[in-house]
Design an enzyme around this catalytic site. Structure first.
Site, short mmCIF file in Angstrom:
data_model
loop_
_atom_site.label_atom_id
_atom_site.label_comp_id
_atom_site.label_asym_id
_atom_site.label_seq_id
_atom_site.Cartn_x
_atom_site.Cartn_y
_atom_site.Cartn_z
N ASP A 35 0.86 -1.17 0.00
CA ASP A 35 0.00 0.00 0.00
C ASP A 35 0.91 1.23 0.00
O ASP A 35 2.12 1.12 0.25
CB ASP A 35 -0.89 -0.04 1.25
CG ASP A 35 -1.78 1.19 1.34
OD1 ASP A 35 -2.35 1.58 0.31
OD2 ASP A 35 -1.90 1.75 2.44
N ASP A 66 -1.87 -1.04 5.82
CA ASP A 66 -2.08 -0.48 7.15
C ASP A 66 -3.49 0.03 7.43
O ASP A 66 -3.82 0.30 8.57
CB ASP A 66 -1.10 0.67 7.39
CG ASP A 66 -1.52 1.92 6.62
OD1 ASP A 66 -1.80 1.80 5.42
OD2 ASP A 66 -1.60 3.00 7.23
#
Length: 696
Positions: free
Chosen positions: A409, A590
């Site tokens: 990400d 996350d």
């Protein structure tokens, strides 16, 4: 389905663990996980089953179940392996001495019987009882082999003594040496295996300390940290261990969190910051509120998760378990064939045939096959925990060796998530714009939202209703006047503007009223980590909900191989599914929007500052919130698998070579017992190497 967790005393080797595991599976228990090193047992109790009956069954196998509410009772000294070995050695030494010195009284069969009997009694109380109970439950363990071998030599010698058949019928030293040397082997194995759990033992020791509790009058009373309760106020001075998890309400300083996060540099902690129990305040003085105690603390969570992972069996262990399950009956068959072959075909004496079959019984070692995987896994997971890498399950550790693609990400993962506000523009008054943006973002856990609320702390808030988060898009709510506010990515604002170059957009009743840009800080370790992964042949991929332009720019800066931008949570999930069809894929993320993809990936990796959902979905948590631990995690996975292969190779080769050598008459039972006792130690030593070897 109720989960039973307890300790089991009296497990001396992995054969014991296999006996208990087979018994529980036979009784219908599910998800049985057992560890010899930590003496931990966990299983699921099916509906309608009686937990007391199952626990009594384990006790009847010759072990002692200790439930959590019973405390951790230590073994009585005369029941320890150390005492039994020393006791037996006192009587065995003179018996072995008679083979080298010509002391007439040592050759007396009645003296030898007197010296052997105490050793035999202790051996039967230990090995014989275990063998009988295992056979009674239909599971033959390794102690059956030891009991048969020692008993055969003892009964043969006793018959020779009673019938006065002479020295050719006396093998008392064989009986005593077998039992004593197997006690020695079990003792060495116990200590060697315990050394594989050093990292967890160190973490567990961190849980016990003293605390300086502040009473209502502000006076300090020193107590054990186990007496603390949520809401208590505690004083921590420089050099003190932080007693439990809490939040600082006065003071500040630098905290050493290396034992939990692996980060060697102390970190600054000030008012309103959270601190972790077990860490050390190196500088400064603080007063804190206790927010979690006992099993609810971060340290307890880490220890329990690692213990669970250590007791779970990776796929590679299944073959060894299948072989171990039939090992004892096969060895008994080989020993019988050895005896009959030498006596009837080899034309040897009854004594020679018996000694060669006894050698087969005592040199065989099913423990080596059972210990091969757990020993390596315990060291691998322990080293990972010591370096701030929390790995959920041995199967995850093994899965690292197959990873060929690493998906990242962007915000909060490759970047720090500590955003600085760049340009922004609005048709509203500046104060009103800041107020509505702050009031919306305070309900979000996204890194952009955390940055805004930190930078604009103190801005007057707007009263909002019906606040909710649309995953992968943004926040929306209504004010008291009935206006609908939306704050999010271009996906949320694309019907109101064609300009997709900004980070977030603010809409009022569906119309664009402002936008903001941010400058995101790149994690300093990110370039090195990407370079190391590519050097290892891992394909790197950026999968983000951010704009194409920004993602492409970051990928070029880091040298990432492929970019997928402007992805919703559903699209991320689909993309992971597609990538996994081409090769095993790990993902590092996350946010809430990463949780489905993390759960879907071969291995999901989350940072410790991640949302709770992301951490629960991930297989691996980097506790130091540092990507630099990623190559170590992958290296540990690969080298743990390599160590397991080496251990299994040794376990199989040892038995494949040793049993025929004993059957062909090249080993006497005493040497066989010594070799068997040392076989497990080799595996433990090879596994302990994982604590020190370079794996990246």
């Amino acid at each position: 389905m109720e989960t039973i967790s307890c300790k089991v005393k009296g497990m001396n080797c992995s054969s014991c663990a296999l006996t208990i595991s087979k018994y529980l599976e036979k009784k219908g228990m599910e998800e049985v996980a057992i560890s010899v090193a930590t003496e931990e047992l966990r299983f699921n109790l099916p509906e309608g089953a009686d937990a007391g009956e199952v626990i009594d069954g384990i006790n009847n196998l010759g072990y002692e179940v200790v439930l959590p509410n019973q405390g951790n009772k230590g073994s009585v000294f005369y029941n320890t392996l150390s005492f039994k070995f020393v006791f037996c050695m006192v009587f065995t030494a003179p018996l072995l001495l008679h083979m080298w010195v010509n002391w007439h009284w040592l050759h007396n069969p009645w003296v030898q019987l007197a010296l052997t009997t105490p050793v035999y009694v202790v051996g039967m109380l230990h090995f014989g009882r275990s063998a009988f109970r295992s056979l009674r439950n239909g599971i033959a363990n390794m102690d059956v082999l030891i009991t048969l071998g020692a008993t055969a030599a003892f009964v043969y010698s006793l018959a020779g003594t009673l019938q006065q058949l002479g020295p050719d019928y006396l093998f008392y030293e064989t009986t005593a040496a077998i039992l004593t040397l197997v006690f020695l082997g079990n003792l060495l194995e116990e200590r060697s295996v315990k050394s594989t759990t050093t990292a967890i033992a160190e973490l567990a020791r961190m849980q016990h300390t003293h605390a300086k509790r502040l009473n209502e009058a502000g006076e300090v009373e020193e107590i054990d940290n186990s007496e603390l309760r949520t809401g208590d106020r505690v004083l921590v001075n420089a050099g003190d261990k932080i007693p439990m998890d809490g939040t600082i309400y006065w003071g500040g300083g630098h905290v050493n969190e290396s034992m939990i996060t692996g980060e060697s540099e102390p970190v600054s902690r000030q008012e309103k910051d959270k601190v972790i129990g077990g860490t050390i305040l190196e500088e400064g003085n603080i007063k804190m509120f206790i927010t979690a105690t006992g099993k609810d603390t971060v340290l307890s969570y880490i220890i329990n998760l690692v213990k669970q992972a250590q007791s779970n069996k990776p796929p590679m262990q299944k073959l060894a378990d299948k072989i171990s399950a039939i090992f004892v009956p096969v060895v008994l068959g080989i020993a019988l064939v050895t005896f009959l072959g030498w006596y009837f075909i080899g034309q040897t004496t009854l004594a020679v045939a018996m000694m060669r079959s006894v050698a087969v019984l005592v040199i065989a070692c099913p423990c080596a096959m059972g210990l091969a995987t757990p020993a390596a896994v315990m060291v691998g997971l322990g080293r990972a925990a010591r370096n701030g890498i929390l790995i959920k399950g041995a199967h995850t550790l093994e899965a690292f060796r197959n990873i060929r693609q690493m998906v990242f990400d962007k915000t909060g993962t490759l970047t720090t998530g500590r955003l600085q506000i760049g340009q922004w523009e609005t048709t509203l008054e500046a104060e009103a714009f800041r107020s509505i943006v702050f009031s919306l973002e305070k309900y979000s856990s996204h890194p952009i939202a955390r940055s805004i609320t930190a930078l604009w702390k103190g801005v007057p808030e707007t009263a909002l209703q019906q606040v909710r988060e649309q995953k992968g898009m943004g926040m929306q709510a209504k004010d008291k006047a009935g206006n609908e506010w939306q704050l999010g990515s271009y996906l949320m604002a694309r019907h109101a503007t064609k300009d997709d170059t900004h980070n977030i957009y603010l809409l009022k009743n569906g119309e664009l009223v402002g936008w903001m840009d941010f400058v995101d800080e790149l994690r300093p370790e990110a370039p090195r980590v990407i370079a190391e992964l590519k050097q290892s042949g891992i394909r790197t991929i950026l999968l983000s909900g951010d704009m194409q332009r920004k993602c492409a720019q970051l990928a070029q800066q880091l040298g990432i191989d492929e970019v997928f931008a402007e992805q919703s949570p559903a699209q991320k999930l689909e993309k992971i599914d597609v990538l996994m069809q081409s090769a095993p894929t790990a993902m590092v993320g996350d946010g809430i929007n990463d949780a489905p993809a993390l759960a879907k990936a071969s291995i999901g990796i989350s940072l410790s500052d991640s949302t709770q959902v992301a951490m629960q979905s991930a297989n691996v948590i980097l506790l130091n919130n540092h990507l630099g631990a990623l190559p170590l995690a992958m290296g540990l996975g690969k080298h743990t698998y390599l160590t397991i292969k080496q251990n299994l190779f040794w376990a199989f080769i040892y038995n494949i070579v040793a049993i025929p050598v004993a059957a062909l008459g090249f080993l006497n039972p005493i040497i066989a017992a010594l070799v068997m006792g040392l076989s497990d130690v080799v595996l433990a030593i090879n596994s302990v190497r994982l604590r020190f070897k370079k794996v990246t």
